[in-house]
Scaffold this motif. Structure first.
Motif, mmCIF file in Angstrom:
data_model
loop_
_atom_site.group_PDB
_atom_site.id
_atom_site.type_symbol
_atom_site.label_atom_id
_atom_site.label_comp_id
_atom_site.label_asym_id
_atom_site.label_seq_id
_atom_site.Cartn_x
_atom_site.Cartn_y
_atom_site.Cartn_z
ATOM 1 N N SER A 129 16.353 -10.586 108.443
ATOM 2 C CA SER A 129 16.742 -11.273 107.146
ATOM 3 C C SER A 129 17.033 -10.283 106.692
ATOM 4 C CB SER A 129 15.882 -12.337 106.848
ATOM 5 O OG SER A 129 15.445 -13.089 107.359
ATOM 6 N N LEU A 130 17.198 -9.216 106.146
ATOM 7 C CA LEU A 130 17.467 -8.099 105.609
ATOM 8 C C LEU A 130 18.626 -7.484 105.564
ATOM 9 C CD1 LEU A 130 14.058 -7.176 103.488
ATOM 10 C CD2 LEU A 130 16.117 -8.063 102.165
ATOM 11 N N ALA A 131 17.946 -7.039 107.325
ATOM 12 C CA ALA A 131 19.437 -6.524 108.477
ATOM 13 C C ALA A 131 20.730 -6.570 108.047
ATOM 14 C CB ALA A 131 18.836 -5.905 109.612
ATOM 15 N N GLU A 132 20.343 -8.767 108.382
ATOM 16 C CA GLU A 132 21.889 -9.721 107.901
ATOM 17 C C GLU A 132 22.578 -9.495 107.235
ATOM 18 O OE1 GLU A 132 21.640 -13.646 109.027
ATOM 19 O OE2 GLU A 132 19.354 -12.806 110.883
ATOM 20 N N LEU A 133 21.664 -9.384 105.825
ATOM 21 C CA LEU A 133 22.704 -8.629 104.589
ATOM 22 C C LEU A 133 22.812 -7.665 104.316
ATOM 23 C CD1 LEU A 133 19.634 -10.713 102.020
ATOM 24 C CD2 LEU A 133 22.247 -11.771 102.923
ATOM 25 N N ALA A 134 22.231 -6.778 104.531
ATOM 26 C CA ALA A 134 23.190 -5.406 105.145
ATOM 27 C C ALA A 134 24.174 -5.638 105.870
ATOM 28 C CB ALA A 134 21.845 -4.442 105.357
ATOM 29 N N ASP A 135 24.405 -5.985 106.876
ATOM 30 C CA ASP A 135 25.972 -6.065 107.563
ATOM 31 C C ASP A 135 27.125 -6.988 106.454
ATOM 32 O OD1 ASP A 135 24.398 -4.627 109.867
ATOM 33 O OD2 ASP A 135 23.887 -6.768 110.577
ATOM 34 N N ARG A 136 25.674 -7.925 106.300
ATOM 35 C CA ARG A 136 26.593 -8.534 105.337
ATOM 36 C C ARG A 136 27.789 -7.836 104.098
ATOM 37 N NH1 ARG A 136 23.942 -14.225 103.585
ATOM 38 N NH2 ARG A 136 26.125 -14.276 102.513
ATOM 39 N N ILE A 137 27.158 -7.471 103.658
ATOM 40 C CA ILE A 137 27.473 -6.037 102.536
ATOM 41 C C ILE A 137 28.376 -5.314 103.252
ATOM 42 C CG2 ILE A 137 26.575 -4.102 100.704
ATOM 43 C CD1 ILE A 137 23.842 -5.586 100.413
ATOM 44 N N GLU A 138 28.112 -5.242 104.178
ATOM 45 C CA GLU A 138 29.306 -3.906 104.973
ATOM 46 C C GLU A 138 30.522 -4.314 104.927
ATOM 47 O OE1 GLU A 138 28.154 -1.621 109.087
ATOM 48 O OE2 GLU A 138 28.451 -0.120 107.961
ATOM 49 N N SER A 139 29.969 -5.610 106.004
ATOM 50 C CA SER A 139 31.888 -6.245 105.965
ATOM 51 C C SER A 139 32.081 -7.029 104.787
ATOM 52 C CB SER A 139 31.463 -8.020 106.648
ATOM 53 O OG SER A 139 32.422 -8.510 106.514
ATOM 54 N N GLU A 140 31.676 -7.003 103.703
ATOM 55 C CA GLU A 140 32.906 -7.221 102.276
ATOM 56 C C GLU A 140 32.970 -6.376 101.432
ATOM 57 O OE1 GLU A 140 32.622 -9.854 100.080
ATOM 58 O OE2 GLU A 140 32.241 -11.112 101.700
ATOM 59 N N LEU A 141 32.194 -5.020 101.888
ATOM 60 C CA LEU A 141 33.019 -3.988 100.949
ATOM 61 C C LEU A 141 34.021 -3.109 102.098
ATOM 62 C CD1 LEU A 141 30.075 -1.880 100.337
ATOM 63 C CD2 LEU A 141 31.434 -3.087 98.847
ATOM 64 N N ALA A 142 33.781 -4.082 103.676
ATOM 65 C CA ALA A 142 35.338 -3.069 104.600
ATOM 66 C C ALA A 142 36.612 -4.103 103.682
ATOM 67 C CB ALA A 142 34.922 -3.533 105.575
ATOM 68 N N GLY A 143 36.676 -4.910 102.997
ATOM 69 C CA GLY A 143 37.742 -5.765 103.213
ATOM 70 C C GLY A 143 38.034 -5.948 101.529
ATOM 71 N N PRO A 144 39.007 -6.205 100.834
ATOM 72 C CA PRO A 144 39.478 -5.289 99.497
ATOM 73 C C PRO A 144 38.861 -5.812 98.272
ATOM 74 C CG PRO A 144 40.938 -7.319 100.386
ATOM 75 C CD PRO A 144 39.994 -6.846 101.363
ATOM 76 N N ALA A 145 38.627 -5.646 97.533
ATOM 77 C CA ALA A 145 38.069 -5.383 96.402
ATOM 78 C C ALA A 145 38.663 -6.439 95.396
ATOM 79 C CB ALA A 145 38.283 -4.030 95.518
ATOM 80 N N GLY A 146 38.231 -7.272 94.721
ATOM 81 C CA GLY A 146 38.519 -8.622 94.047
ATOM 82 C C GLY A 146 39.062 -8.116 92.693
#
Lengths: 110, 131
Positions: A93-110
């Motif tokens: 589950s934590l690995a999935e969260l790490a993937d989501r963090i990486e994906s968010e950081l690849a996008g634009p900042a709010g």
């Protein structure tokens, strides 16, 4: 660009660079967790990494990263209470969260 | 933002260098404040005595000497006991905020913070409002 905007961009870039390093270490710790389980020290280190994302993400324009980091921190605490055989599930589950963090950081900042 | 002619001096005690520099820079560039930085409780205690800040922004979770312990030391020293302290915490739970205020903090700010809002949030707390 105003003085603060310029500074904010510099800090955002620094946050992104550090986040990449932290995610690398998170994945290393999760691989250990899935293979042999984590020592208490390693689990606390992992908690600290998710705490970093929780506390810093929104400051640099990544509100979702803070939310995911908070969820990761809570899961790390759960991992401490779990039997060794259950650590593997929590680690996934934590690995999935790490993937989501990486994906968010690849996008634009709010 | 700070009133003309009134430049608050803020001591920022935070172990994370990136967060500390972000806080300090936004307080100077957005709020027009003066800042002094410490990377931990011990250094913070020394600078509180030497610099006589108007307010202290204090991180809760720090290695060696955490925020609550640092606050207790500040309160025990007559020369720093009267300086208002605002905690910075990543735990937004009401129970945690109340616990920190009961220790004697003037206010509690939650991470992540918005750098554009931070100076006015500090002013609001010092004026008696806010958290």
């Amino acid at each position: 660009m105003t003085g603060w905007q310029s500074s904010a961009e510099k800090f955002r870039q620094r946050f992104l660079a550090r986040s990449g390093e932290v995610l690398g270490r998170v994945r290393q710790l999760l691989a250990f967790a899935e293979a042999d389980g984590l020592s208490e020290d390693a689990r606390l280190e992992l908690t600290g990494h998710f705490h970093f994302f929780a506390g810093a993400g929104g400051t640099y324009g990544y509100e979702r990263v803070s939310e995911i980091g908070l969820a990761g921190e809570a899961l790390c605490e759960k991992m401490g209470a779990a039997a060794a055989c259950r650590q593997e599930t929590v680690a996934a589950s934590l690995a999935e969260l790490a993937d989501r963090i990486e994906s968010e950081l690849a996008g634009p900042a709010g | 933002m700070a009133d003309a002619g009134v430049c608050l001096k803020i001591l920022v005690i935070e172990d994370d260098r990136d967060i500390r520099e972000t806080i300090s820079t936004c307080l100077v560039e957005v709020g027009g404040f003066q800042t002094v930085e410490a990377d931990g409780g011990q250094e913070g205690l020394r600078l509180a005595l030497a610099e006589k800040p108007d307010v202290i922004l204090l991180d809760v979770m720090m290695p060696t000497m955490d925020g609550p312990t640092t606050l207790a030391c500040l309160q025990a020293e007559p020369r720093t006991g009267g300086i208002p302290v605002i905690f910075l915490t990543a735990k937004a739970l009401t129970s945690e905020v109340n616990r920190l205020k009961e220790l004697g903090a003037k206010g509690v700010l939650v991470k992540p913070f918005d750098p554009l809002q931070l100076p006015s949030q500090i002013e609001e707390i010092l004026a008696g409002g806010g958290q």
